[in-house]
Design a protein around this motif. Sequence first.
Motif, PDB file in Angstrom:
ATOM      1  N   PHE A  31      39.693  28.851  28.480  1.00 45.05           N
ATOM      2  CA  PHE A  31      39.382  29.000  29.897  1.00 45.05           C
ATOM      3  C   PHE A  31      39.293  27.637  30.571  1.00 45.05           C
ATOM      4  CE2 PHE A  31      36.066  29.044  33.183  1.00 45.05           C
ATOM      5  CZ  PHE A  31      36.655  29.904  34.096  1.00 45.05           C
ATOM      6  N   VAL A  32      38.589  26.723  29.950  1.00 46.05           N
ATOM      7  CA  VAL A  32      38.437  25.375  30.514  1.00 46.05           C
ATOM      8  C   VAL A  32      39.795  24.684  30.599  1.00 46.05           C
ATOM      9  CG1 VAL A  32      37.450  23.083  30.101  1.00 46.05           C
ATOM     10  CG2 VAL A  32      36.033  25.128  29.817  1.00 46.05           C
ATOM     11  N   ILE A  33      40.591  24.798  29.558  1.00 44.91           N
ATOM     12  CA  ILE A  33      41.926  24.187  29.557  1.00 44.91           C
ATOM     13  C   ILE A  33      42.766  24.768  30.700  1.00 44.91           C
ATOM     14  CG2 ILE A  33      44.107  24.101  28.282  1.00 44.91           C
ATOM     15  CD1 ILE A  33      42.379  23.775  25.725  1.00 44.91           C
ATOM     16  N   ALA A  90      44.136  47.033  41.589  1.00 49.02           N
ATOM     17  CA  ALA A  90      44.053  46.299  42.854  1.00 49.02           C
ATOM     18  C   ALA A  90      44.929  45.051  42.852  1.00 49.02           C
ATOM     19  CB  ALA A  90      42.602  45.925  43.134  1.00 49.02           C
ATOM     20  N   GLY A  91      45.703  44.848  41.776  1.00 48.90           N
ATOM     21  CA  GLY A  91      46.568  43.678  41.685  1.00 48.90           C
ATOM     22  C   GLY A  91      45.821  42.395  41.357  1.00 48.90           C
ATOM     23  N   LYS A  92      44.646  42.529  40.790  1.00 49.82           N
ATOM     24  CA  LYS A  92      43.826  41.358  40.445  1.00 49.82           C
ATOM     25  C   LYS A  92      43.465  41.388  38.963  1.00 49.82           C
ATOM     26  CE  LYS A  92      41.938  41.092  45.047  1.00 49.82           C
ATOM     27  NZ  LYS A  92      40.774  40.918  45.880  1.00 49.82           N
ATOM     28  N   ALA A  93      44.465  41.586  38.145  1.00 51.18           N
ATOM     29  CA  ALA A  93      44.238  41.693  36.703  1.00 51.18           C
ATOM     30  C   ALA A  93      43.628  40.421  36.150  1.00 51.18           C
ATOM     31  CB  ALA A  93      45.543  42.002  35.987  1.00 51.18           C
ATOM     32  N   GLN A  94      42.842  40.573  35.120  1.00 50.44           N
ATOM     33  CA  GLN A  94      42.244  39.444  34.425  1.00 50.44           C
ATOM     34  C   GLN A  94      42.144  39.785  32.952  1.00 50.44           C
ATOM     35  OE1 GLN A  94      38.503  39.642  36.563  1.00 50.44           O
ATOM     36  NE2 GLN A  94      37.448  40.187  34.690  1.00 50.44           N
ATOM     37  N   ALA A  95      42.056  38.759  32.162  1.00 48.30           N
ATOM     38  CA  ALA A  95      41.923  38.976  30.721  1.00 48.30           C
ATOM     39  C   ALA A  95      40.518  39.484  30.413  1.00 48.30           C
ATOM     40  CB  ALA A  95      42.175  37.675  29.975  1.00 48.30           C
ATOM     41  N   MET A 109      36.065  48.317  34.915  1.00 47.98           N
ATOM     42  CA  MET A 109      36.239  47.197  35.835  1.00 47.98           C
ATOM     43  C   MET A 109      37.645  46.607  35.706  1.00 47.98           C
ATOM     44  SD  MET A 109      34.607  43.384  35.929  1.00 47.98           S
ATOM     45  CE  MET A 109      35.541  43.017  34.459  1.00 47.98           C
ATOM     46  N   ALA A 110      38.090  46.389  34.467  1.00 46.39           N
ATOM     47  CA  ALA A 110      39.412  45.808  34.236  1.00 46.39           C
ATOM     48  C   ALA A 110      40.504  46.724  34.778  1.00 46.39           C
ATOM     49  CB  ALA A 110      39.617  45.544  32.743  1.00 46.39           C
TER      50      ALA A 110
END
Length: 101
Positions: free
Chosen positions: A76-78, A41-46, A34-35
Motif C-alpha cells: 500500500f505504501v509503495i 458504484a465503479g469504485k472497486a478496491q482490493a 461493502m466491496a
Amino acid sequence: MIPTTAVPNPQLRAYFGDDAALDPGDFARQAHQMATARRAAGKAQAVYQLNRHRHLSEVYAINTADDAFGKLLLCFVIAIIGQPLMKPYQAMRRWCLDGLG
C-alpha cells in the motif's frame, strides 16, 4: 473464547461469543457487502481477509513469521509513494505488482 479469568455467564457470552478468538463472521460478510457495493458504484478496491487474525493481531504480527499484513501494508505504501524506491525495496515492489506473491 471467554477470558479464562472470568466466570462464564450470559453477559460474557453475549459480548465475547462462544469463540471470540477470531472476528465474528459478520465482519467478513459486511466487508464483502461493502466491496460489492463499491464495485457496483465503479469504485472497486482490493479487499483482503487475513485468516487466523482478529482486530489487532495482524498488526502485532508485523515482522514475524506471519507477516501477511506487513507485506500488504508495505505494498500500500509503495503504491501511494509512486516513486523510485531504495534498492532493498525494489524486489518488494515487483512482488506487489506481480499480485502479492
